[in-house]
Design a protein around this motif. Structure first.
Motif, PDB file in Angstrom:
ATOM      1  N   TYR A  71       0.856  -1.193   0.000  1.00  0.00           N
ATOM      2  CA  TYR A  71       0.000   0.000   0.000  1.00  0.00           C
ATOM      3  C   TYR A  71       0.888   1.238   0.000  1.00  0.00           C
ATOM      4  O   TYR A  71       2.066   1.190   0.333  1.00  0.00           O
ATOM      5  N   VAL A  72       0.286   2.356  -0.383  1.00  0.00           N
ATOM      6  CA  VAL A  72       0.992   3.627  -0.295  1.00  0.00           C
ATOM      7  C   VAL A  72       0.101   4.603   0.468  1.00  0.00           C
ATOM      8  O   VAL A  72      -1.129   4.622   0.294  1.00  0.00           O
ATOM      9  N   GLU A  73       0.711   5.377   1.358  1.00  0.00           N
ATOM     10  CA  GLU A  73      -0.003   6.411   2.104  1.00  0.00           C
ATOM     11  C   GLU A  73       0.333   7.753   1.487  1.00  0.00           C
ATOM     12  O   GLU A  73       1.513   8.098   1.352  1.00  0.00           O
ATOM     13  N   SER A  80      -4.778  12.412   4.946  1.00  0.00           N
ATOM     14  CA  SER A  80      -3.980  11.369   4.303  1.00  0.00           C
ATOM     15  C   SER A  80      -4.853  10.130   4.104  1.00  0.00           C
ATOM     16  O   SER A  80      -5.844   9.914   4.812  1.00  0.00           O
ATOM     17  N   LYS A  88      -4.770   5.765   2.476  1.00  0.00           N
ATOM     18  CA  LYS A  88      -3.997   4.612   2.015  1.00  0.00           C
ATOM     19  C   LYS A  88      -4.708   3.979   0.829  1.00  0.00           C
ATOM     20  O   LYS A  88      -5.934   3.884   0.805  1.00  0.00           O
ATOM     21  N   SER A 141      -3.906   0.715  -2.263  1.00  0.00           N
ATOM     22  CA  SER A 141      -2.960  -0.308  -2.718  1.00  0.00           C
ATOM     23  C   SER A 141      -2.304   0.137  -4.018  1.00  0.00           C
ATOM     24  O   SER A 141      -2.907   0.868  -4.818  1.00  0.00           O
ATOM     25  N   CYS A 177       4.409  10.800   1.121  1.00  0.00           N
ATOM     26  CA  CYS A 177       4.312   9.594   0.293  1.00  0.00           C
ATOM     27  C   CYS A 177       5.121   8.496   0.979  1.00  0.00           C
ATOM     28  O   CYS A 177       6.337   8.619   1.132  1.00  0.00           O
ATOM     29  N   ILE A 227       3.878   1.218   2.254  1.00  0.00           N
ATOM     30  CA  ILE A 227       3.617   0.416   3.447  1.00  0.00           C
ATOM     31  C   ILE A 227       3.488  -1.049   3.041  1.00  0.00           C
ATOM     32  O   ILE A 227       2.672  -1.390   2.189  1.00  0.00           O
ATOM     33  N   ASN A 239      -1.607  -4.189  11.163  1.00  0.00           N
ATOM     34  CA  ASN A 239      -1.063  -3.255  10.170  1.00  0.00           C
ATOM     35  C   ASN A 239      -1.186  -1.805  10.635  1.00  0.00           C
ATOM     36  O   ASN A 239      -0.290  -0.993  10.428  1.00  0.00           O
TER      37      ASN A 239
END
Length: 573
Positions: free
Chosen positions: A173-175, A226, A228, A230, A305, A308, A553
């Motif tokens: 994933y990316v936050e 913010s 999250k 995928s 950025c 995760i 997580n």
């Protein structure tokens, strides 16, 4: 004085007990079957609707789509989209993630509801239509559009489109966090109310909505929350895939004003991790063509950025995490005298009662994830020996120092042995048992390791009487490695119990504090009277793997002993 039973009575009693256990465990074999079927792949489903009828002449609907899946003849809710205010043709940003089994017919039902303002639950919502299909139909066509059927299966003018996409192997994933400054003002009497949409450009040139931020009211320099997402959803794992970002000024009538747009890639976003300032000019193409001195309609900045690593339920289980299973049984008087065949606690010679059926169906699954197979079992709502005072968290084996029973069979035997020794009483208070298990989960939380996750199964025949205390206990427990499963036994009206299940809105404590995450699953046993134990187990346990993963997580806790098997791991999240 208690008479000693004869040898013959003991023999008959043993035979009866063996018959009961045989019936229960035969049923449980079917229960275990559903969890062993290998998942072929995971599929993302995106949903959009068109032509939804207005509720009245003054307002547009506030639509929400609920996805249900059929199992053993019963419909279970899988997930639901966000509510989009004032929209007759919504494109939902929520993405449904489902397991796809080629060898199974997986029946889906998409229900469209109009959610009343100020309430995200379905209780007061208007049903606008539904569409049924199979997952195979969607997967084979990639995009399926069908009419929404109203009550009586009559087709209206509204339709629903479901688009399917298979997930690739990358489960990271990316936050991301965005802000903007000096956006164009689109409102006469106040400042713009901006929100940001991010689209992925597909190989065929079409666009897929990835995320829609919240609206920041009356602000030309908004800072959005913010979020999250995928990497599969964001860019299909291709870091150079084009992304289109659009900024809008929200309007209550659903006709949002276009502020501007820009293009980027995830590769460009990743540069923020190297300390570079990433920002884009927000461009309105019409203004760019018409105005000579036009520069931009504001700037959009990437504030954060972070990639995760997302671990799966199997990662944690194979890393050594144990499922600590605890049972709590309702012994209130409303169950009826156990000696009477009409009682919910009546021990029939050859047929397990509903308490035993529910206990075994759920327990047989959980015990496979507990190495020592020792399960604490508690009762509540009874007068217990020796002084016969009411207790809401007594050990069913009457050993307060060691309430654990050996396996599910040990719990069943302790339950049967306990019944003649107690007096059913009341009231139906479950907050004490939630607090007792939460105390153990709290100790585990402080280890900051993924070693033990607690599941509390509560079996009850009626609506609880300590609702305020229970809500408080659940909100507290939502911060802990713990899930609560409540099975309603008997024919009581359990409508008020649905408030504890966060699926229908957000559960809050009496003080107004919301749950950190949804940890409660409530199921009435009467919905499964004519279904197999597998259907009940699947319904009450379906959310547990995600609850385990979400907890660890969110805490940033990795599975233990990862190096032993990570190199050969091929599982999806």
């Amino acid at each position: 004085r208690e008479e000693k039973p004869s040898d013959l009575f003991q023999l008959v009693s043993r035979v009866q007990r063996l018959c009961i256990m045989s019936n229960i465990y035969e049923s449980a074999e079917a229960t275990l079957g559903f969890i062993s079927s290998p998942c072929l792949t995971k599929v993302e489903l995106r949903v959009a609707c068109r032509g939804i009828s207005d509720r009245d002449a003054l307002s547009k609907p506030d639509p929400c789509v609920v996805l249900k899946m059929q199992s053993h003849g019963q419909w279970f809710e899988v997930d639901r989209t966000e509510v989009i205010r004032s929209s007759s043709s919504p494109v939902f940003s929520k993405i449904f993630l489902v397991d796809y089994y080629f060898e199974e017919v997986q029946r889906l039902r998409f229900e469209l509801h109009d959610i009343s303002s100020g309430n995200n639950g379905l209780r007061d919502a208007d049903f606008l239509g539904s569409m049924e299909c199979t997952l195979g139909q969607i997967v084979s066509q990639r995009k399926l559009t069908k009419a929404l059927l109203k009550q009586g299966n009559t087709a209206g003018k509204s339709s629903i489109t479901v688009t399917a996409e298979e997930l690739s192997g990358n489960d990271d994933y990316v936050e991301l966090s965005f802000s903007a400054r000096k956006l164009d003002d689109k409102d006469f009497f106040s400042k713009s109310d901006p929100f940001l949409e991010i689209f992925r450009i597909n190989d065929d040139g079409t666009e897929s909505l990835v995320h829609r931020t919240e609206t920041v009211m009356n602000n030309l320099s908004p800072v959005w929350k913010s979020f999250k997402v995928s990497l599969n959803t964001l860019c299909s794992g291709d870091h150079e895939r084009e992304l289109k970002c659009t900024v809008w000024d929200w309007d209550s009538n659903g006709k949002h004003d276009f502020i501007g747009e820009f293009q980027t890639t995830f590769k460009e976003m990743r540069a923020e991790q190297e300390g570079k300032q990433i920002q884009w000019e927000c461009i309105n193409p019409k203004y760019q063509m018409k105005k000579k001195n036009y520069r931009n309609s504001g700037m959009v900045m990437l504030n954060h950025c972070k990639i995760i690593k997302m671990y799966s339920f199997l990662d944690y289980i194979m890393g050594g995490c144990q499922i600590q299973f605890t049972v709590a049984i309702d012994f209130t008087a409303s169950n009826g005298d156990p000696r009477n065949s009409c009682s919910l606690h009546y021990i029939h010679p050859y047929q397990p009662n509903e308490y035993l059926k529910a206990l075994v169906a759920v327990g047989e699954i959980c015990q496979d994830y507990d190495s020592d197979k020792m399960f604490p079992a508690f009762g509540f709502g009874a007068l217990i020996p020796p002084d016969f005072k009411v207790s809401h968290d007594f050990a069913v084996n009457f050993d307060e120092d060691n309430p654990e029973c050996a396996g599910i069979q040990g719990v069943v035997e302790a339950y049967q042995n306990c019944l003649p020794k107690i007096q059913l009483y009341g009231p139906t208070n479950i907050a004490p048992i939630i607090q007792k298990v939460a105390s153990s989960a709290s100790e585990e939380m402080h280890t900051k390791e993924a070693m033990e996750y607690f599941i509390l199964l509560i079996l009850t025949d009626g609506v609880i009487t300590d609702m305020a205390d229970t809500r408080e206990a659940i909100v507290h427990a939502s911060h802990l490695p713990m899930s609560v499963i409540i099975v309603g036994v008997g024919n009581a009206d359990f409508t008020d119990m649905q408030i504890l299940d966060g699926d229908d809105g957000i559960l809050r404590s009496p003080k107004g504090e919301p749950v950190l995450r949804d940890i409660v699953q409530f199921v009435p046993f009467k919905d499964f009277k004519h279904a197999s134990p597998a259907a009940l187990a699947k319904s009450v346990l379906a959310e547990v793997p995600n609850q385990v993963v979400d907890y660890y997580n969110a805490k940033g806790i990795k599975p233990k002993c990862m190096s032993d098997y990570e190199s050969t791991r091929t599982f999806s999240p």
